[in-house]
Enzyme design. Sequence first.
Site, PDB file in Angstrom:
ATOM      1  N   SER A 226      -4.388 -14.817 -14.250  1.00 55.57           N
ATOM      2  CA  SER A 226      -4.828 -14.647 -12.862  1.00 55.57           C
ATOM      3  C   SER A 226      -5.785 -13.465 -12.785  1.00 55.57           C
ATOM      4  CB  SER A 226      -3.621 -14.456 -11.938  1.00 55.57           C
ATOM      5  OG  SER A 226      -2.813 -13.399 -12.403  1.00 55.57           O
ATOM      6  N   GLY A 228      -7.137 -12.042  -9.604  1.00 54.07           N
ATOM      7  CA  GLY A 228      -7.324 -11.655  -8.202  1.00 54.07           C
ATOM      8  C   GLY A 228      -8.147 -12.677  -7.428  1.00 54.07           C
ATOM      9  N   GLY A 231     -10.046 -15.840  -8.842  1.00 52.41           N
ATOM     10  CA  GLY A 231      -9.380 -17.086  -9.223  1.00 52.41           C
ATOM     11  C   GLY A 231      -8.540 -16.921 -10.475  1.00 52.41           C
ATOM     12  N   GLY A 257       1.024 -12.964  -7.263  1.00 47.62           N
ATOM     13  CA  GLY A 257       1.299 -13.482  -8.614  1.00 47.62           C
ATOM     14  C   GLY A 257       2.597 -14.279  -8.625  1.00 47.62           C
ATOM     15  N   ASP A 258       3.597 -13.819  -7.881  1.00 46.08           N
ATOM     16  CA  ASP A 258       4.886 -14.530  -7.828  1.00 46.08           C
ATOM     17  C   ASP A 258       4.696 -15.910  -7.197  1.00 46.08           C
ATOM     18  OD1 ASP A 258       5.760 -12.085  -8.714  1.00 46.08           O
ATOM     19  OD2 ASP A 258       6.544 -11.457  -6.776  1.00 46.08           O
TER      20      ASP A 258
HETATM   21  O1  F6P Z   1       9.507  -5.796 -11.822  1.00 49.59           O
HETATM   22  P1  F6P Z   1       8.220  -5.106 -11.459  1.00 49.59           P
HETATM   23  O2  F6P Z   1       7.125  -5.351 -12.429  1.00 49.59           O
HETATM   24  O3  F6P Z   1       8.430  -3.645 -11.166  1.00 49.59           O
HETATM   25  O4  F6P Z   1       7.700  -5.773 -10.121  1.00 49.59           O
HETATM   26  C1  F6P Z   1       8.490  -5.804  -8.975  1.00 49.59           C
HETATM   27  C2  F6P Z   1       7.635  -5.866  -7.769  1.00 49.59           C
HETATM   28  O5  F6P Z   1       6.765  -6.973  -7.872  1.00 49.59           O
HETATM   29  C3  F6P Z   1       6.896  -7.819  -6.740  1.00 49.59           C
HETATM   30  O6  F6P Z   1       7.699  -8.904  -7.094  1.00 49.59           O
HETATM   31  C4  F6P Z   1       5.537  -8.298  -6.335  1.00 49.59           C
HETATM   32  O7  F6P Z   1       4.970  -9.000  -7.353  1.00 49.59           O
HETATM   33  C5  F6P Z   1       7.581  -6.991  -5.689  1.00 49.59           C
HETATM   34  O8  F6P Z   1       8.338  -7.758  -4.788  1.00 49.59           O
HETATM   35  C6  F6P Z   1       8.408  -6.048  -6.485  1.00 49.59           C
HETATM   36  O9  F6P Z   1       8.576  -4.830  -5.819  1.00 49.59           O
END
Ligand code: F6P
Length: 318
Positions: A226, A228, A231, A257-258
Amino acid sequence: MQRDATSRIATVTLSPALDLTIRMPRLRPGEVNRTGPAELRPAGKGVNVAVMLAVLGEAPLAAALLGQDDIPAFGQFLRPFGIDTEFVPLAGRCRINVKLVEAEAGQVTDINPAGPPASLASLEELGARLARHAPGIAVLAGSLPQGLPPDAWVILMRALPAGGCKLLLDSSGPAFEAALAAGPALVKPNRAELAGLLGRPLPDRPALIQAALELRARGVERVVVSDGGAGALFLWPEAMLWARPPKVTLTTTVGAGDAMVAGLAAAMARDLDAEAAARLASGCAAAAVSRDVGAMGGGVPRLEEIQRLAAATEVEAL
Ligand SMILES: O=P(O)(O)OC[C@H]1O[C@](O)(CO)[C@@H](O)[C@@H]1O
């Protein structure tokens, strides 16, 4: 949508968080910053993926190592989405990750502290509980808590029957590198995470393509990188595509990303081809960055919006 066991998706979060989102026009460092109400909600990569999967009509299981005091709040948050949970308790509270959304500057600053430490025994317990659900697809997402070795994902996956579960990996740093030994069917790093893994900058598209091909040479069947707003690259066994969703009004980049990972997991469960998978994943990400982030428990995109953005995504064969 109830699916058979071969395509049931489990998301695994070893380091979940309560996300504290604070919106302001601009942060004034070193001063008192007064803002409107902040939002505190259960999150962490696999938790966010599970919510998005539920929006897409899947019936995921959200599994996690979780500070025992926060288990009720996570259960309460996920239940209305119809998400089953499997939480192995850790002593204490989970971490609070701060997200500073600066509207004027158009930037989000993440502060992700360490959560409570986990033990190998807790990881093995999570693996045993996961095995009882026999998921067809496991999404391994996020960072590792203190106390676990970098190959924690590999240890966890040993609990599942070999080859019986497809793995989708979204981790970073040493955990990403080590988890490649678990044989993920799909990985989704962003540009920075992939550059970190390979130890070199990836300044342009040819560099990203070369890097994705290197991951494939290491045995990963599907690679998504990914990038940003530009794309994402989708390297599938039968095709290489670049997908760019239409421009949207950005409300937050947190969870984009999730959302993309959720689209990819649903695509895997539905056996979609490369183009359909790229559209669904891109539509999910674009809907996530433009979602209404107003109230507690809000911030979940609508399925119709995801479908609209998926259909409007430009897909280019490379
Ligand atoms: O496990 P990591 O890499 O710290 O990421 C957690 C963070 O990423 C997110 O899932 C967003 O991608 C947030 O909800 C969360 O705070």
